[in-house]
Design a protein around this motif. Sequence first.
Motif, PDB file in Angstrom:
ATOM      1  N   ALA A  84     -46.045   6.443  32.579  1.00 27.01           N
ATOM      2  CA  ALA A  84     -46.925   5.660  33.473  1.00 27.01           C
ATOM      3  C   ALA A  84     -46.989   4.205  32.994  1.00 27.01           C
ATOM      4  CB  ALA A  84     -48.316   6.281  33.506  1.00 27.01           C
ATOM      5  N   GLN A  95     -47.450   4.767  41.558  1.00 24.35           N
ATOM      6  CA  GLN A  95     -47.033   5.989  40.849  1.00 24.35           C
ATOM      7  C   GLN A  95     -47.634   6.033  39.441  1.00 24.35           C
ATOM      8  OE1 GLN A  95     -42.768   5.864  41.181  1.00 24.35           O
ATOM      9  NE2 GLN A  95     -42.795   6.513  43.325  1.00 24.35           N
ATOM     10  N   ARG A 131     -47.449  17.343  34.392  1.00 23.73           N
ATOM     11  CA  ARG A 131     -47.634  15.920  34.679  1.00 23.73           C
ATOM     12  C   ARG A 131     -46.792  15.070  33.738  1.00 23.73           C
ATOM     13  NH1 ARG A 131     -51.318  13.075  37.580  1.00 23.73           N
ATOM     14  NH2 ARG A 131     -52.068  15.079  38.360  1.00 23.73           N
ATOM     15  N   LYS A 132     -46.159  14.030  34.261  1.00 22.32           N
ATOM     16  CA  LYS A 132     -45.319  13.159  33.431  1.00 22.32           C
ATOM     17  C   LYS A 132     -46.185  12.488  32.358  1.00 22.32           C
ATOM     18  CE  LYS A 132     -41.911  12.108  37.029  1.00 22.32           C
ATOM     19  NZ  LYS A 132     -40.675  12.640  36.446  1.00 22.32           N
ATOM     20  N   GLN A 145     -51.059   7.182  39.785  1.00 19.68           N
ATOM     21  CA  GLN A 145     -51.072   8.622  40.111  1.00 19.68           C
ATOM     22  C   GLN A 145     -50.898   9.468  38.846  1.00 19.68           C
ATOM     23  OE1 GLN A 145     -47.860   8.983  42.984  1.00 19.68           O
ATOM     24  NE2 GLN A 145     -49.315   9.348  44.638  1.00 19.68           N
ATOM     25  N   ILE A 146     -49.982   9.048  37.989  1.00 21.11           N
ATOM     26  CA  ILE A 146     -49.718   9.829  36.768  1.00 21.11           C
ATOM     27  C   ILE A 146     -50.924   9.766  35.834  1.00 21.11           C
ATOM     28  CG2 ILE A 146     -48.264   9.951  34.685  1.00 21.11           C
ATOM     29  CD1 ILE A 146     -45.959   8.861  36.519  1.00 21.11           C
ATOM     30  N   ASN A 199     -55.377  12.463  35.926  1.00 19.08           N
ATOM     31  CA  ASN A 199     -55.028  13.865  35.673  1.00 19.08           C
ATOM     32  C   ASN A 199     -55.843  14.774  36.604  1.00 19.08           C
ATOM     33  OD1 ASN A 199     -54.641  16.448  34.644  1.00 19.08           O
ATOM     34  ND2 ASN A 199     -54.343  15.668  32.568  1.00 19.08           N
ATOM     35  N   VAL A 241     -44.404  12.547  40.123  1.00 16.84           N
ATOM     36  CA  VAL A 241     -45.572  12.617  39.239  1.00 16.84           C
ATOM     37  C   VAL A 241     -45.428  13.737  38.218  1.00 16.84           C
ATOM     38  CG1 VAL A 241     -48.103  12.879  39.190  1.00 16.84           C
ATOM     39  CG2 VAL A 241     -47.019  11.717  41.095  1.00 16.84           C
ATOM     40  N   TYR A 242     -44.642  14.766  38.545  1.00 11.90           N
ATOM     41  CA  TYR A 242     -44.531  15.939  37.685  1.00 11.90           C
ATOM     42  C   TYR A 242     -43.080  16.190  37.285  1.00 11.90           C
ATOM     43  CZ  TYR A 242     -49.240  17.148  39.351  1.00 11.90           C
ATOM     44  OH  TYR A 242     -50.570  17.131  39.651  1.00 11.90           O
TER      45      TYR A 242
END
Lengths: 325, 732
Positions: B499, B438, B493-494, B441-442, B445, B483-484
């Motif tokens: 992250a 995760q 996006r976080k 993933q974050i 972008n 992720v969001y």
Amino acid sequence: MFAYIVRRLLYAIPILIGVNLLTFTLFFVVNSPDDMAVSQLGEKYVTPEAIAAWKKKNGYDKPLFVNAEGAGLAAVTDTIFFTKSLKLFAFDFGRSESGRDITTDVSTRMWPSLAVALPTFIVGIWVNICVALLVVMFHATRLDRWAVFVFVCLMSISYLFYIIGGQYLVAKTWKLVPISGFHADAQAWKFLILPVLVGVVAGIGSGARWYRTLFLEEANQDYVRTARAKGASEIGILFTHILPNALIPILTGVVVLIPSLFMGSLLIESFFGIPGLGSYMLDAIKSQDFAIVRSMVFIGSILYIVGLILTDISYTWADPRVRLN
Amino acid sequence: MKRQSFQSPDAGRTGLSILLALVTILLVACGDPPWNNPHPPAADDLLTYQSVMTPAPPKHLDPAISYASDEALFIMQIYEPPMAYHFLKRPYELLPGSLAAFPEVTYLDEQGTEIAEDDGDPAYTRYTLRLRDDLHYQPHPAFAKDASGAPLYLFDSAAAGAAYRRIPDFPQTGDRPVQANDFVYSVKRLADPLNGSPMLGFMSQYIVGMREFSETLAQVPRSGWLNLDDYPMKGLSVMDEHTLTITIMGRYPQFVYWLAMHFFAPVAPEVDRFYHNPGFEERNLTLDWWPVGSGPYMMVKNDPNSEIVLERNPNYREEFFPTEGAPGDLEAGFLEDAGKPVPFVDRAVFRLEKEVLPLWTKFLQGYYDRSGEVHGNTNGVFDQAFVVGPDGVEVSEELSEHQIVMSPDVKPGIYYYGFNMRDPVVGGYSEDKRKLRQALQIAFNTEEYLNIFRKGNGIAAHNLIPPGIPGHLKGEEGMNSYVYDWVDGEPRRKPIEYAKQLLEEAGYPNGRDARTGEPLKIFIDVQSQAIGNTSMNWIDRQFSQIGVQVEFRPADWNRTREKLLTGNTQIFSHGWLADYPDPENFLFLLYGPESPLECQCDGSNNSNFMHPEYDELFRRVRVLPPGPERDELVARMVEIYRREAVWLYAFYPKDIYLNNSWVHNTKRHGISKATLKYIRIDDRQRQQMRQKWNQPVTWPLYAGVFLIGALVLPGVNAYRRRQNATARQGGK
């Protein structure tokens, strides 16, 4: 001369076998028949059965060089190398990986290639020789120095620039001719003007500069001084004395290209949409169509050898002192 | 003695005059403008649609062999499969194509006795297909007969048929109605190992007796044509001239979607026999190059080196433009032709274009009606074609002046970088592995990546099911909350700090392994032609924000495939385009038994994701009919996909197509390519616009002549002076 030509043709056989073997080995080092099957079958549902079926259908299910299961001559003939590569010597090009007959494709596509390459070649040589002779006439003047500068500039520009620039100006901005395409009919000239023009202009820099060097060597010879002293005109000296004597190096570079004109030009054909052999080869490389690449390399080798023989023969025409033994 | 011929002061001027006269004659000889028309003059008054094929010609046009969208562009106009898609409605809606109605579905037990739909798991499912009674093949020499009714063009030797090199060379043609046996024959062709159909392996899992049929044929010695009618396949039967049945193993509701693909389109046995004439293959006279069908168009020219030409099939059945569409279609003008008979255009010419500049120029000059068919071909000229306005991408001023219309198309597919779940570093199902994935993933972008490297032509995926397919949700409920965050009515996006925190919790504070202190380094396998240095640098920078190092391992597709098959990868790039608009066609990308390591086959679950709950849900979704129950199960599977963070990033590819103003009914259909029959052209407007846009500029020609003159005349003068000069200055 006949014996010489026959001997040269016989020399060609081991060369062609070597080229064939090299192409074959290079291809199979990079690409196994399984890789080829995967490339042709796409990315979905490429099962082992599908790969096996493709290999069987296209004759890639045999051993590469020696078939241990084959009896007698079949140990050699029932192999990929024999069926795919050695058959080329009988001009049996077989079928492309997508199933089309290569001989038919080659015989169809060589004419558009020739339609572009031949006028480009003839006009190009004529323009280059004329420009070079003109510059030689004004040797050691400001015109000569500027001409050399322009030649070097023209040589330094990428071929792609000529193509894209020509298309942009002549076809896109001025709308004088179609930007690309080809029709083998009475309208064909419309499509040929621009690629021929681009080909000729792109070749002036290197061609004229090279010829200038050759002509200058001759221009300083005693026989030229003698002709001049006898009152011959400059034009007469250039065309009747210097040009014939500078022909040997020109022929060395030029005659060898004549048979290869059939092979076309990769870039010109691709950008101008000419359905010739140049774009055929390019497409085959992109799609990893080994059958076409192998055939084209073979044809290219033959044409090159023929070109070399023609060059030797042309020496006897240009200089009667030359004898082919 | 004076050399008049070369020293005349008028010689240069005369030459210049001749050159000018030549240019003028040339211009007159060119005829009326426009001169840059790349199309040959029309020999008839058929309404012609002018389009392109890019960047390469089709390789296969045999409906049993082809499996590429650029080939389907032609095949789907010529053949008519049993099912079809509604042109306008979204989500995509299935309709009967060459069938009179939807197939009748019957469930059978082991003994072949009919059972009820909800009566447990059936052993077999039988599809009964009833054909329309107005289906007719195109005129073709394969159907031509002599006075005795025997086929006219059957030859004993290659020499006998040597005069025929193309299909139009045959003076006689014939035709006949489509029969049920033709559909059976086409399925048998899928099973013929000699054809190497990509459907053989897949469909053998379903169609009863297909594998055995294929094995039988493999043993049959061949010389020339093999009549497949002589070999029965257990799962196929012809009930009467207009009815056939296909029996498949178990229950597979998605089978009906396959019936909308060209693999199941009818092929007449006599056509197959015709193309097996001796010597035909050597002249490229094959079904692979000259398709024969009952669809709205037929092929009249196949020169893959330059152009493919289709013309209206005079025997095509009665068909009308749809009278209903999706919301907004009426306002967009897509229903202006509702109820009118189709096809509208008589001929379609597809010219090969390999380079963007010529294609684009011809489109702007009005010589191509659309910018592309399978590809929009606008990426290479994005800056010339579009501006990014407040409402997103809009056409540029130049295109606006030409009244060019934009058709954005989100393809029913997904491109992604997947994690190998068996990898010791990024794989696994523990909490810390999930957090690691995760965090990655974050850090990646996706939105920025799409803006920079795809010019906005893509939509960041929150779900593995793309838009237009049931199971894809929009808005907050469709957001990937791992992720969001939902902020101000849109997903955001976080933050990168989050992250970093996840990374720390995963055991990698500041990107270093907490146990060894070694920096975390991830390896991404990419296809070399699909990535450049700039995008690799950008990805490297993304991960450097959380202290993670990246190493790319570019390779060609064959090497990448080998790595995927052996699981020898950590992160890999891949993509999937839908075969049919059902969530099952995407959810199976993570179905455990589809893992190549599990099935020891070319499975599609390249992430090697093994999740018992997901697999169980998939098995249920696969057999459930559409409805709320199925939707709920799909949503649970999507939630597992998000929670487990199986893919590093994903996006739905988008393409922008451009249409000249005289082209109508240009709505894109993501699944079906059988849409040419709906295209309408306003030829009068096209002629006017072409005339207006292509007036030649002639002054450069005259300027060129003067330039040559300006260069040559001083040379001639200088030469003349030199010839006339004496050895001593001023001497005689």
